[in-house]
Design an enzyme around this catalytic site. Structure first.
Site, mmCIF file in Angstrom:
data_model
loop_
_atom_site.group_PDB
_atom_site.id
_atom_site.type_symbol
_atom_site.label_atom_id
_atom_site.label_comp_id
_atom_site.label_asym_id
_atom_site.label_seq_id
_atom_site.Cartn_x
_atom_site.Cartn_y
_atom_site.Cartn_z
ATOM 1 N N CYS A 109 0.847 -1.203 0.000
ATOM 2 C CA CYS A 109 0.000 0.000 0.000
ATOM 3 C C CYS A 109 0.875 1.243 0.000
ATOM 4 O O CYS A 109 0.705 2.149 -0.811
ATOM 5 C CB CYS A 109 -0.935 -0.011 1.207
ATOM 6 S SG CYS A 109 -2.050 1.410 1.261
ATOM 7 N N CYS A 110 1.854 1.274 0.916
ATOM 8 C CA CYS A 110 2.805 2.410 0.956
ATOM 9 C C CYS A 110 3.525 2.539 -0.369
ATOM 10 O O CYS A 110 3.727 3.635 -0.871
ATOM 11 C CB CYS A 110 3.923 2.186 1.969
ATOM 12 S SG CYS A 110 3.419 2.020 3.619
ATOM 13 N N CYS A 192 -2.664 9.703 6.385
ATOM 14 C CA CYS A 192 -3.802 9.002 5.798
ATOM 15 C C CYS A 192 -4.889 8.781 6.860
ATOM 16 O O CYS A 192 -4.581 8.469 8.017
ATOM 17 C CB CYS A 192 -3.355 7.661 5.232
ATOM 18 S SG CYS A 192 -2.338 7.783 3.760
ATOM 19 N N CYS A 218 5.653 5.233 7.169
ATOM 20 C CA CYS A 218 4.948 4.606 6.068
ATOM 21 C C CYS A 218 5.757 4.801 4.795
ATOM 22 O O CYS A 218 5.461 5.660 3.992
ATOM 23 C CB CYS A 218 3.558 5.211 5.924
ATOM 24 S SG CYS A 218 2.614 4.432 4.620
HETATM 25 S S1 SF4 Z 1 -0.793 5.191 5.727
HETATM 26 FE FE1 SF4 Z 1 -1.602 5.560 3.646
HETATM 27 S S2 SF4 Z 1 -0.049 4.822 2.228
HETATM 28 FE FE2 SF4 Z 1 0.481 4.030 4.247
HETATM 29 S S3 SF4 Z 1 -0.371 1.980 4.334
HETATM 30 FE FE3 SF4 Z 1 -1.987 3.378 5.147
HETATM 31 S S4 SF4 Z 1 -3.265 4.059 3.390
HETATM 32 FE FE4 SF4 Z 1 -1.366 3.093 2.619
#
Ligand code: SF4
Length: 222
Positions: A109-110, A192, A218
C-alpha cells in the site's frame, strides 16, 4: 539511480555539520544555491511552515503533494486552497492502479500510494526538502539536516530537523498561516485517514498516528 561520489558525501557531511544549528531558512538557502532548479519539496499539508519558508525564497519551487487516495477531505481542500492562494507550482501524485487491492498497513500500500509516486515525481532532481523533525519520534531522532537519501538516490534536506512542534506552531501563528482544519478537532499529526486519530491532552503529537501498532513510518523515510 547512481551512487553518490565520495566527494559529494564529504560535501554533504560538511554542510550538515555547518548547518546543524542554522535556521531552516539558511538550510533552504543552501539547498537552492547548491542545486538551483534541481530541488523539489514534498509537502503533506499537515501544516504550512516549511512550504511557506521555502516559497518565500523560491516562489516557483516545485511542491509535491502525495495524494494517497486515503487523505482526509480536509487535507485535500487545505492543500488546494493554499496552492491557489500562493500560485504554487504543485505536482499532485496519484496512487498506482493496483493500490486498492492492498489494505492500509501493508508494505505494498505504501509502495503504490507513496514510494513509487514520489520516486517518479523526484526523477531527475538532485535534492529534495522534507519537513521531518527529530522530535517526530524515535525513528527520526537521528536525522541529519543534510544527508544522502539512499532510497530515492538524491540529497535529502531536512530544514526543520531541529525544530520542535511548538516551533512549527509558533511559526504558523506568527506568520498568519492557515492552520489545518483538523488541528482544532484534536488531530495533531495528520496523514492518511485510516491511521490518523485525535491525540489526547498531554500525549505526543505523533501518538495519533498508527496508534495500536508498532509501525512508525509509512515507506518514505523508514
Ligand atoms: S498510511 Fe496511507 S499509504 Fe500508508 S499503508 Fe496506510 S493508506 Fe497506505
Amino acid at each position: 539511480m547512481s551512487a553518490p561520489s565520495d566527494t559529494l558525501l564529504e560535501e554533504l557531511a560538511d554542510a550538515d555539520e555547518a548547518l546543524e544549528s542554522a535556521a531552516p531558512s539558511e538550510v533552504i538557502a543552501w539547498a537552492l544555491e547548491r542545486f538551483g532548479a534541481n530541488v523539489a519539496m514534498a509537502c503533506s499539508f499537515e501544516d504550512l511552515a516549511l512550504v511557506d519558508l521555502a516559497l518565500n525564497q523560491d516562489p516557483g519551487l516545485e511542491v509535491i503533494f502525495l495524494d494517497t487516495g486515503s487523505h482526509f477531505q480536509e487535507t485535500i481542500d487545505f492543500a488546494h486552497r493554499f496552492s491557489e492562494q500562493r500560485h504554487v507550482n504543485l505536482t499532485t501524485t496519484t496512487p498506482g492502479p493496483d493500490a486498492d487491492a492492498w489494505p492500509c498497513g501493508t508494505e505494498r500500500c505504501c509502495e503504490l500510494r507513496k514510494v513509487a509516486p514520489l520516486a517518479r515525481a523526484l526523477e531527475g532532481r538532485a535534492a529534495w526538502l522534507t519537513a521531518l523533525k527529530r522530535v517526530d519520534g524515535p525513528s527520526r531522532a537521528g536525522i541529519p539536516v543534510i544527508g544522502w537519501d539512499e532510497r530515492f538516490g538524491l540529497v535529502k534536506c531536512n530544514p526543520l530537523a531541529t525544530w520542535t512542534d511548538d516551533d512549527v506552531e509558533f511559526y504558523v501563528r506568527e506568520h498568519g498561516l492557515e492552520e489545518h482544519p483538523l488541528w482544532t478537532r484534536g488531530y495533531a499529526s495528520i496523514g492518511c485517514e485510516p491511521v490518523t486519530n485525535p491525540v489526547a491532552l498531554g500525549e505526543s503529537r505523533r501518538s495519533g498516528r498508527w496508534s495500536g501498532s508498532d509501525k512508525e513510518e509509512c515507506g518514505l523515510h523508514g
